[in-house]
Each structure stands twice: as structure tokens, then as C-alpha cells.
Design a protein around this motif. Sequence first.
Motif, PDB file in Angstrom:
ATOM      1  N   TYR A   1      -6.823   8.381 -10.263  1.00 59.12           N
ATOM      2  CA  TYR A   1      -6.630   8.022  -8.577  1.00 59.12           C
ATOM      3  C   TYR A   1      -6.279   6.600  -8.512  1.00 59.12           C
ATOM      4  N   THR A   2      -5.119   6.421  -7.913  1.00 60.28           N
ATOM      5  CA  THR A   2      -4.666   5.021  -7.591  1.00 60.28           C
ATOM      6  C   THR A   2      -3.766   4.887  -6.413  1.00 60.28           C
ATOM      7  N   GLY A   3      -3.499   3.895  -5.941  1.00 61.31           N
ATOM      8  CA  GLY A   3      -2.966   3.620  -4.755  1.00 61.31           C
ATOM      9  C   GLY A   3      -2.137   2.344  -4.334  1.00 61.31           C
ATOM     10  N   ARG A   4      -1.552   2.119  -3.196  1.00 58.33           N
ATOM     11  CA  ARG A   4      -0.810   1.194  -2.829  1.00 58.33           C
ATOM     12  C   ARG A   4      -0.827   1.009  -1.308  1.00 58.33           C
TER      13      ARG A   4
ATOM     14  N   LEU B   1       8.141  -2.100  -3.441  1.00 55.52           N
ATOM     15  CA  LEU B   1       7.173  -2.723  -4.655  1.00 55.52           C
ATOM     16  C   LEU B   1       7.940  -3.882  -5.271  1.00 55.52           C
ATOM     17  N   HIS B   2       6.834  -4.773  -5.737  1.00 50.55           N
ATOM     18  CA  HIS B   2       7.407  -5.975  -6.474  1.00 50.55           C
ATOM     19  C   HIS B   2       7.158  -5.682  -8.165  1.00 50.55           C
ATOM     20  N   PHE B   3       7.103  -6.453  -8.863  1.00 54.24           N
ATOM     21  CA  PHE B   3       7.031  -6.464 -10.129  1.00 54.24           C
ATOM     22  C   PHE B   3       5.524  -6.413 -10.933  1.00 54.24           C
ATOM     23  N   GLY B   4       4.829  -7.082  -9.696  1.00 51.81           N
ATOM     24  CA  GLY B   4       3.414  -7.128  -9.994  1.00 51.81           C
ATOM     25  C   GLY B   4       2.771  -5.560  -9.859  1.00 51.81           C
ATOM     26  N   HIS B   5       3.483  -4.886  -8.953  1.00 49.87           N
ATOM     27  CA  HIS B   5       2.755  -3.353  -8.717  1.00 49.87           C
ATOM     28  C   HIS B   5       3.573  -2.596  -9.716  1.00 49.87           C
ATOM     29  N   PHE B   6       4.538  -3.110 -10.062  1.00 49.21           N
ATOM     30  CA  PHE B   6       5.106  -2.094 -11.273  1.00 49.21           C
ATOM     31  C   PHE B   6       4.157  -1.705 -12.487  1.00 49.21           C
TER      32      PHE B   6
ATOM     33  N   ILE C   1      -2.272   9.629  -5.451  1.00 47.44           N
ATOM     34  CA  ILE C   1      -2.173   8.135  -4.967  1.00 47.44           C
ATOM     35  C   ILE C   1      -2.052   8.071  -3.399  1.00 47.44           C
ATOM     36  N   GLN C   2      -2.970   7.227  -3.089  1.00 43.71           N
ATOM     37  CA  GLN C   2      -3.254   6.889  -1.614  1.00 43.71           C
ATOM     38  C   GLN C   2      -2.414   5.761  -1.270  1.00 43.71           C
ATOM     39  N   VAL C   3      -1.576   6.092  -0.219  1.00 40.75           N
ATOM     40  CA  VAL C   3      -0.800   5.159   0.512  1.00 40.75           C
ATOM     41  C   VAL C   3      -1.412   4.486   1.861  1.00 40.75           C
ATOM     42  N   THR C   4      -1.790   3.492   1.750  1.00 37.19           N
ATOM     43  CA  THR C   4      -2.891   3.196   3.060  1.00 37.19           C
ATOM     44  C   THR C   4      -2.057   2.398   4.220  1.00 37.19           C
ATOM     45  N   ASP C   5      -1.245   3.110   4.681  1.00 35.38           N
ATOM     46  CA  ASP C   5      -0.604   2.641   5.964  1.00 35.38           C
ATOM     47  C   ASP C   5      -1.594   2.227   6.976  1.00 35.38           C
ATOM     48  N   ASP C   6      -2.411   2.748   7.060  1.00 33.72           N
ATOM     49  CA  ASP C   6      -3.701   2.287   8.151  1.00 33.72           C
ATOM     50  C   ASP C   6      -4.090   0.749   7.811  1.00 33.72           C
ATOM     51  N   GLU C   7      -4.603   0.754   6.554  1.00 33.03           N
ATOM     52  CA  GLU C   7      -5.214  -0.488   6.099  1.00 33.03           C
ATOM     53  C   GLU C   7      -4.071  -1.760   6.507  1.00 33.03           C
ATOM     54  N   LYS C   8      -2.662  -1.654   6.165  1.00 35.69           N
ATOM     55  CA  LYS C   8      -1.853  -2.682   6.311  1.00 35.69           C
ATOM     56  C   LYS C   8      -1.561  -2.968   7.718  1.00 35.69           C
TER      57      LYS C   8
ATOM     58  N   SER D   1     -14.205  -0.203   9.351  1.00 38.40           N
ATOM     59  CA  SER D   1     -13.974   1.304   9.066  1.00 38.40           C
ATOM     60  C   SER D   1     -13.267   1.474   7.922  1.00 38.40           C
ATOM     61  N   TYR D   2     -12.299   0.744   7.718  1.00 38.16           N
ATOM     62  CA  TYR D   2     -11.041   1.179   6.478  1.00 38.16           C
ATOM     63  C   TYR D   2     -12.022   1.247   5.052  1.00 38.16           C
ATOM     64  N   PRO D   3     -12.735   0.307   4.581  1.00 34.85           N
ATOM     65  CA  PRO D   3     -13.050   0.155   3.277  1.00 34.85           C
ATOM     66  C   PRO D   3     -13.451   1.621   2.705  1.00 34.85           C
TER      67      PRO D   3
ATOM     68  N   ASP E   1      -7.751  -6.116 -10.934  1.00 29.09           N
ATOM     69  CA  ASP E   1      -9.127  -6.504 -10.250  1.00 29.09           C
ATOM     70  C   ASP E   1      -9.390  -6.502  -8.950  1.00 29.09           C
ATOM     71  N   ASP E   2      -8.369  -6.953  -8.223  1.00 28.82           N
ATOM     72  CA  ASP E   2      -8.677  -7.372  -6.696  1.00 28.82           C
ATOM     73  C   ASP E   2      -9.003  -6.203  -6.035  1.00 28.82           C
ATOM     74  N   GLN E   3      -8.776  -5.125  -6.585  1.00 37.10           N
ATOM     75  CA  GLN E   3      -9.305  -3.733  -5.726  1.00 37.10           C
ATOM     76  C   GLN E   3     -10.890  -3.309  -6.114  1.00 37.10           C
TER      77      GLN E   3
ATOM     78  N   PHE F   1      -8.673  -1.507 -15.960  1.00 38.15           N
ATOM     79  CA  PHE F   1      -7.793  -2.843 -15.100  1.00 38.15           C
ATOM     80  C   PHE F   1      -6.681  -3.093 -15.895  1.00 38.15           C
ATOM     81  N   VAL F   2      -5.622  -3.279 -15.039  1.00 33.66           N
ATOM     82  CA  VAL F   2      -4.543  -3.864 -15.473  1.00 33.66           C
ATOM     83  C   VAL F   2      -4.398  -5.409 -15.641  1.00 33.66           C
ATOM     84  N   GLY F   3      -3.352  -6.000 -16.443  1.00 39.62           N
ATOM     85  CA  GLY F   3      -3.210  -7.523 -16.284  1.00 39.62           C
ATOM     86  C   GLY F   3      -2.557  -7.595 -15.328  1.00 39.62           C
ATOM     87  N   TYR F   4      -2.768  -9.141 -14.671  1.00 38.74           N
ATOM     88  CA  TYR F   4      -1.902  -9.637 -13.643  1.00 38.74           C
ATOM     89  C   TYR F   4      -0.626 -10.022 -14.075  1.00 38.74           C
ATOM     90  N   VAL F   5       0.395  -9.649 -13.231  1.00 39.60           N
ATOM     91  CA  VAL F   5       1.714 -10.348 -13.127  1.00 39.60           C
ATOM     92  C   VAL F   5       1.618 -11.587 -12.438  1.00 39.60           C
ATOM     93  N   PRO F   6       2.049 -12.624 -12.870  1.00 43.02           N
ATOM     94  CA  PRO F   6       1.529 -14.096 -12.050  1.00 43.02           C
ATOM     95  C   PRO F   6       2.603 -14.442 -10.939  1.00 43.02           C
TER      96      PRO F   6
HETATM   97  P1  TYM Z   1      -1.716  -3.222  -3.332  1.00 45.48           P
HETATM   98  O1  TYM Z   1      -0.461  -2.552  -2.466  1.00 45.48           O
HETATM   99  O2  TYM Z   1      -1.946  -4.717  -2.820  1.00 45.48           O
HETATM  100  O3  TYM Z   1      -1.237  -3.316  -4.820  1.00 45.48           O
HETATM  101  C1  TYM Z   1      -1.168  -1.947  -5.487  1.00 45.48           C
HETATM  102  C2  TYM Z   1      -1.555  -1.888  -6.861  1.00 45.48           C
HETATM  103  O4  TYM Z   1      -0.932  -2.945  -7.547  1.00 45.48           O
HETATM  104  C3  TYM Z   1      -2.068  -3.974  -8.127  1.00 45.48           C
HETATM  105  N1  TYM Z   1      -1.334  -5.165  -8.214  1.00 45.48           N
HETATM  106  C4  TYM Z   1      -1.070  -5.919  -9.143  1.00 45.48           C
HETATM  107  N2  TYM Z   1      -1.238  -5.592 -10.607  1.00 45.48           N
HETATM  108  C5  TYM Z   1      -0.489  -6.451 -11.378  1.00 45.48           C
HETATM  109  N3  TYM Z   1      -0.052  -7.725 -10.980  1.00 45.48           N
HETATM  110  C6  TYM Z   1      -0.032  -8.216  -9.690  1.00 45.48           C
HETATM  111  N4  TYM Z   1       0.315  -9.153  -9.472  1.00 45.48           N
HETATM  112  C7  TYM Z   1      -0.307  -7.317  -8.723  1.00 45.48           C
HETATM  113  N5  TYM Z   1      -0.318  -7.217  -7.473  1.00 45.48           N
HETATM  114  C8  TYM Z   1      -1.120  -5.883  -6.777  1.00 45.48           C
HETATM  115  C9  TYM Z   1      -3.255  -3.910  -7.375  1.00 45.48           C
HETATM  116  O5  TYM Z   1      -4.296  -3.914  -7.806  1.00 45.48           O
HETATM  117  C10 TYM Z   1      -3.093  -2.207  -7.045  1.00 45.48           C
HETATM  118  O6  TYM Z   1      -3.474  -1.298  -8.288  1.00 45.48           O
HETATM  119  N6  TYM Z   1      -5.775  -1.535  -1.177  1.00 45.48           N
HETATM  120  C11 TYM Z   1      -4.751  -0.992  -2.337  1.00 45.48           C
HETATM  121  C12 TYM Z   1      -4.169   0.330  -1.970  1.00 45.48           C
HETATM  122  C13 TYM Z   1      -5.193   1.432  -2.509  1.00 45.48           C
HETATM  123  C14 TYM Z   1      -5.440   1.259  -3.924  1.00 45.48           C
HETATM  124  C15 TYM Z   1      -6.502   2.482  -4.358  1.00 45.48           C
HETATM  125  C16 TYM Z   1      -5.125   0.468  -5.300  1.00 45.48           C
HETATM  126  C17 TYM Z   1      -5.522   2.220  -2.147  1.00 45.48           C
HETATM  127  N7  TYM Z   1      -6.527   3.137  -2.971  1.00 45.48           N
HETATM  128  C18 TYM Z   1      -6.667   3.004  -5.432  1.00 45.48           C
HETATM  129  C19 TYM Z   1      -5.410   0.974  -6.515  1.00 45.48           C
HETATM  130  C20 TYM Z   1      -6.473   1.894  -6.604  1.00 45.48           C
HETATM  131  C21 TYM Z   1      -3.577  -2.204  -2.040  1.00 45.48           C
HETATM  132  O7  TYM Z   1      -3.353  -2.747  -0.755  1.00 45.48           O
HETATM  133  O8  TYM Z   1      -2.941  -2.240  -3.041  1.00 45.48           O
END
Ligand code: TYM
Length: 365
Positions: free
Chosen positions: A63-66, A73-78, A97-104, A183-185, A213-215, A238-243
Motif C-alpha cells: 500500500y502506498t499513496g500520493r 509528480l516531482h523527482f522526489g515522488h519518483f 495506491i491511495q490518491v488523497t484528493d480530499d487531503e490536499k 477527520s482526514y488522518p 518517513d514524512d508519512q 522507508f525510502v531515501g529523501y531526494v533533497p
Molecule cells: P505526497 O504526495 O506528499 O508524497 C508521495 C510519496 O512521495 C514521498 N516523498 C518523497 N520521497 C523521497 N524524496 C522526497 N523528496 C519526497 N517527497 C515526498 C512521500 O513520503 C510519499 O511516499 N499523504 C500522502 C499521500 C498518501 C500516502 C499513503 C503516502 C496516502 N496514503 C500511503 C504514502 C503511503 C502524501 O501527501 O504524499
Amino acid sequence: MSDIMDKKTQLLGQQHFSDEFLERIEGKYPDLLSLIRRGLVVSHKDLNFILDDKEKGKDIYIYTGRGPSSGSLHFGHFLPFFITKKLQDIFDAKVVIQVTDDEKYLYSNDNTKSVKNFQEMALENIKDIVAFGFDPDKTFIFTNTQFIGNLYEVDLQVKKHFTLNQIKHTFGITDSDNVGRISYPTLQMVPCVPKVFNGFINEKSRCLIPCADDQDVYFRLARDILSKMKVQKPSMLFVGYVPSLQTVNEKMSSSKPETAIYLSDSDNNVKKKIGRAFSGGKETVEEHKEKGGDCDVDVPLNILKYFISYNEYKDTYEKYKSGEYLSSDIKSKTINTLNEVKKIFIDNRNNVSDETLRKFVTLNK
Ligand code: TYM
């Protein structure tokens, strides 16, 4: 820096990959080992349970999401989506894959934007996600505004376990925020319960969540609450962070567009953005050749590392550190690499037919 990160990881209950763990996966999961060695994935929680279940022949699901805060998407989401696709192949697993249009929508400060605007961005993001090559028969992508009927029953059960106080403090919500933010979380925790995907996911499957790890804040709570609901708690990877383009100490983020390179940026834009990114090069060529570059703070190098092989990265790192490669060499290598990755991505995206797209957003295939 690495000390601080180590402590942070311990505080959050994340586990490093022990030698014992690496030995366990060495013969069986070479592609997982390679993701770890390349630093694409950096830590985990209970990944052993996933391996145990696979050994016993049990199903697992991923399970993952956006959050669609931008149309691309940007290169971090990649990174998480690239890794999720790899994990689908490695574990032969179904993916949701959950796409959280409500959250945003609820978190947007732009009051001129409607729910519809976020649904439209969600659709563009779904096309991006499909371009990573997921298996349409084994992948379900949904937006919360459309799938809410299926999420709601479990959401109610999860909500009943939380107090207002807990949610407010964990997510830093204040009394003047809109109530939707309270109510979102729980909705982000609900897909950890397999029965939500009845007919697609086996009810007894264990859930694995790849993300940065932001999630983690959502899933720390989910892991607690699900035990109380007698549901298996999810494992995490947990994936690494693209800076950010400005500093390696922050992540690339769509809430700060100046930090990010989008997959929809033109080649020329990528060139301009990397050209202006923070560099670890010295003031003059002479000084650089004598003292070498500072690899730890150099943004282009720390982006590049995720998109080239481990050996190529090591070689580039050494040559930059010794002063043989100038900052301009690192920048042009990064520009070329990102533009190549982007080209493959765009070709894939353009080749997704409406029919394939429909299959991804249909639960019962
Ligand atoms: P969002 O859209 O902020 O980010 C989508 C996914 O990308 C990861 N991420 C990054 N990874 C590496 N480097 C970066 N710079 C970077 N920026 C973001 C996030 O950790 C995420 O995995 N609330 C969530 C949407 C969501 C979700 C989930 C994410 C709903 N369910 C389950 C992960 C798992 C969000 O706004 O993600």
C-alpha cells in the motif's frame, strides 16, 4: 549528521538493515538487496514478517499513496513509486495506491481551488503513477473522493479509537483549522486493513507500506490502533529523501515548488534548475582541483545518486571529492541523467491507453 539521523531513526522505532537481515535476503531477493545497497531504501519496520509470510506461501500486499497537490509528480515522488513497482515484482504482490484528493483540498490555502480541481490533479497524477509500469491486473489506484463508500465502514471503526486531543496534537492541528483536517488522518490508515479491498486483496494478507518517513506519523498510529482492532499491523519500508534544490538538509517538496524538479519540466528547465542548485564546489577551479568538492552538501550529486548505479555513483563521488570532477561536471551529468529518466517516463505515460487506465482504477478486475 549521520549521528543525528541514526538517533532520529531509533526514536521513530525504525530498524536499520542488520547484517543478519541482509544475509537472509542475499540469495533469495537480490533486487531488494540492491535497493538497500544503493541507499534507495534506508530503514524498515517489521520487514521480517513480510519475508516470513512469503516463506510460508502467504499473500502480502503493498500500500502506498500520493497527495495530488500539483498536476505532476516531482523527482522526489519518483523514488517511492519506482521502489513500489520493484517491490511488486520482487514479492509478486498486489498493490493499492491511495490518491488523497480530499487531503490536499483540505490542506490547500488557496481558497479559489475547488474539490474538482484536486480531482483533476489526481487524475493527472494517476497517469504519472501508471507510467512506472505497474501490473494492471495486480494494481488498484483510487481517489478518496470516489472510493469513500468502501473506506467508510473501516474508517468509522478507526475513528472510534482516537480522541480529538490525540489527532490535534499528533498532526499539529489548531482550533482555527477546518474540521476536515481532524477527520482526514484516519482515512490514510484505513487501506492498511485488507478487507477494504474485498475481492481484490485476500483478507488475511499482511500489508507493506513503502514511503518516505514524512508519512510515518500516520502509520505509527495505525500500527497501534490496528493491534487493538485485531488486524495485523503493517510493515514499513522507508525510502531515501531526494533533497531540495536549495539544501541537502530538506526534502524536495511540492508545497515549496522552488525546491523541486517536476517530471513535467522541460529539458531546459531541468538544466536551469540544476544549474542554480546548491553546489559543494569550491570558489575557483584551482582551489577545487587542490581541495576537491564537498560531496555531502552538493545537491546535484545527492539527487544523481538515486538515478545511477551504485558503481557509477561511487566513481563519480570519488572523482568529485578528489577534485578531478568540477561542479560543472556533476551538474551536467545530473542534467543528462534526469532528462534521460524523464524521457523514458514521458514515453511510458504517453503510451498508457484509456482502457489500461480504466483497469487500474477498477477494483474487481
Ligand atoms: P505526497 O504526495 O506528499 O508524497 C508521495 C510519496 O512521495 C514521498 N516523498 C518523497 N520521497 C523521497 N524524496 C522526497 N523528496 C519526497 N517527497 C515526498 C512521500 O513520503 C510519499 O511516499 N499523504 C500522502 C499521500 C498518501 C500516502 C499513503 C503516502 C496516502 N496514503 C500511503 C504514502 C503511503 C502524501 O501527501 O504524499
